[in-house]
Design an enzyme around this catalytic site. Structure first.
Site, PDB file in Angstrom:
ATOM      1  N   ARG A  67       8.929   2.008   1.311  1.00  0.00           N
ATOM      2  CA  ARG A  67       7.843   2.394   2.216  1.00  0.00           C
ATOM      3  C   ARG A  67       7.625   1.361   3.317  1.00  0.00           C
ATOM      4  O   ARG A  67       7.310   1.708   4.465  1.00  0.00           O
ATOM      5  CB  ARG A  67       6.561   2.588   1.402  1.00  0.00           C
ATOM      6  CG  ARG A  67       5.374   3.136   2.199  1.00  0.00           C
ATOM      7  CD  ARG A  67       4.290   3.604   1.247  1.00  0.00           C
ATOM      8  NE  ARG A  67       3.153   4.146   1.973  1.00  0.00           N
ATOM      9  CZ  ARG A  67       1.974   3.523   2.120  1.00  0.00           C
ATOM     10  NH1 ARG A  67       1.804   2.294   1.606  1.00  0.00           N
ATOM     11  NH2 ARG A  67       0.986   4.075   2.778  1.00  0.00           N
ATOM     12  N   HIS A  71       7.394   2.187   7.248  1.00  0.00           N
ATOM     13  CA  HIS A  71       6.226   1.843   8.059  1.00  0.00           C
ATOM     14  C   HIS A  71       6.575   0.838   9.157  1.00  0.00           C
ATOM     15  O   HIS A  71       5.911   0.796  10.199  1.00  0.00           O
ATOM     16  CB  HIS A  71       5.102   1.308   7.172  1.00  0.00           C
ATOM     17  CG  HIS A  71       4.315   2.400   6.510  1.00  0.00           C
ATOM     18  ND1 HIS A  71       2.945   2.390   6.416  1.00  0.00           N
ATOM     19  CD2 HIS A  71       4.715   3.556   5.925  1.00  0.00           C
ATOM     20  CE1 HIS A  71       2.530   3.492   5.796  1.00  0.00           C
ATOM     21  NE2 HIS A  71       3.601   4.204   5.482  1.00  0.00           N
ATOM     22  N   ASN A  98      -1.941   1.135   6.386  1.00  0.00           N
ATOM     23  CA  ASN A  98      -1.403   0.017   5.605  1.00  0.00           C
ATOM     24  C   ASN A  98      -2.445  -0.743   4.800  1.00  0.00           C
ATOM     25  O   ASN A  98      -2.119  -1.363   3.783  1.00  0.00           O
ATOM     26  CB  ASN A  98      -0.698  -0.979   6.543  1.00  0.00           C
ATOM     27  CG  ASN A  98       0.512  -0.389   7.216  1.00  0.00           C
ATOM     28  OD1 ASN A  98       1.237   0.424   6.636  1.00  0.00           O
ATOM     29  ND2 ASN A  98       0.761  -0.790   8.460  1.00  0.00           N
ATOM     30  N   HIS A 198       9.380  10.285  -1.808  1.00  0.00           N
ATOM     31  CA  HIS A 198       8.254  10.380  -2.742  1.00  0.00           C
ATOM     32  C   HIS A 198       8.697  10.807  -4.126  1.00  0.00           C
ATOM     33  O   HIS A 198       7.866  11.064  -4.992  1.00  0.00           O
ATOM     34  CB  HIS A 198       7.196  11.350  -2.201  1.00  0.00           C
ATOM     35  CG  HIS A 198       6.367  10.768  -1.101  1.00  0.00           C
ATOM     36  ND1 HIS A 198       5.395  11.467  -0.416  1.00  0.00           N
ATOM     37  CD2 HIS A 198       6.358   9.522  -0.556  1.00  0.00           C
ATOM     38  CE1 HIS A 198       4.825  10.685   0.482  1.00  0.00           C
ATOM     39  NE2 HIS A 198       5.403   9.499   0.418  1.00  0.00           N
TER      40      HIS A 198
END
Length: 334
Positions: A67, A71, A98, A198
């Site tokens: 992740r 990001h 975040n 996911h």
């Protein structure tokens, strides 16, 4: 005679696809798979060891490192900007997507320290993120790929962009998510494939409890959520709770990188609203629904497309050549 893949079909075709992907993506930018072959020959071994130790200590860390790469690339491009410390108006760590959510920074610190011991001042933090993401997938049972490298680190974070909804969010509509991926050059297939990340990890109650009693305060759960899950999820996420409890994103296959996430979407067991709408929303019928069904039935196709998409994502506006720097500490510029 042209050789066919049929004799070992799935694996052979998958390997050939990955090779073609590497050539295609590398030709679009300046990143290469052998960038550190001479300057830091033990790089991959060093990073793999640190990621392995981190996941052994906490299996959830695989999803967290993956992740972080995501990001990072969606804000400023893949320049390590998400790793920079700062205050609540400068650091991307304090942006809404975040804050109290992005994690694994201490693992990146450990990797960076180990890499610096092996070859000081050579490997960027942005490249470490890309390698750590690949290793996190592999160590969770997913596909491997040759990581394209040669990124340099940005000089400053971009709190404004990180806080301005450029990152796909759990409450976004399908159209909004598609638009956000498109804005960084990723298409609809990329979006669904990368959503498949996911298949590992956990989510806090705060990002899915709205599905247990909808926004209209009717007391009715989200109709696209499998009703049999509601009592357990309500226990995990009581209405008077602080929203920090967690539940698995991919129920019954929490730590294994596979196509089970897509199988869950077919039966209303996607935890996040932004996951389930890939299959169940009206907008999905002419866009993502078919891709979800394909991946649910064909793990090799999912793996191949995921590799394609994460390589494309890793090539979003990298700093190369004399741009940026090679940080000695991933949290601060030199």
């Amino acid at each position: 005679m042209k050789r066919s893949c049929s004799f070992s079909s799935s694996y052979c075709c998958w390997v050939l696809s990955v090779v073609l992907i590497l050539f295609a993506v590398a030709s679009d930018g300046q990143l290469t798979t052998g960038f550190y072959a001479n300057s830091c020959p033990n790089l991959f071994r060093v990073v793999r060891k640190e990621v392995q130790n981190a996941i052994k200590n906490e299996m959830r860390m695989a999803a967290s490192l993956l992740r972080l790469h995501f990001h990072d690339c969606f804000v400023n491009g893949c320049d390590g900007s998400v790793l920079l410390d700062g205050n609540s108006t400068t650091s991307e760590k304090f942006a809404v997507p975040n804050l109290n959510s992005a994690r694994g920074f201490e693992v990146i610190d450990s990797i960076k320290n180990a890499v610096e011991s092996a070859c000081s001042g050579v490997v960027s933090c942005a490249d470490i993120l890309a390698i750590a993401a690949r290793d996190s997938v592999v160590l969770s049972g997913g596909p491997t790929w040759r990581v394209l490298l040669g990124r340099r680190d940005g000089f400053s974070p971009n709190f404004t962009a990180a806080n301005a909804s450029v990152l796909p969010g759990p409450f976004d509509s399908l159209d909004q998510i598609i638009a956000k991926f498109s804005a960084v050059g990723l298409n609809l297939t990329d979006m669904v494939a990368l959503s498949g990340a996911h298949t590992i990890g956990l989510a806090k109650c705060a990002v899915f409890s709205n599905r247990l009693s909808n926004f209209q305060q009717t007391g009715s759960p989200d109709p696209t959520l499998d009703a049999s899950l509601i009592p357990e999820l309500q226990t995990t996420c009581p209405s008077n709770g602080d929203g920090n409890n967690t539940a698995p994103l991919d129920r019954n296959s929490t730590d294994l990188f596979d196509n089970h996430y897509f199988k869950n979407l077919l039966i209303g067991r996607g935890l996040l609203q932004s996951d389930q709408i890939l299959f169940s929303s009206d907008a999905a019928q002419n866009t993502t629904n078919t891709v979800v069904q394909t991946y649910s039935n064909d793990s090799n196709r999912f793996f191949t497309d995921f590799v394609t998409s994460i390589l494309k994502m890793g090539n979003i506006s990298p700093l190369t050549g004399s741009d940026g720097e090679i940080r000695k500490n991933c949290r601060t510029r030199n």
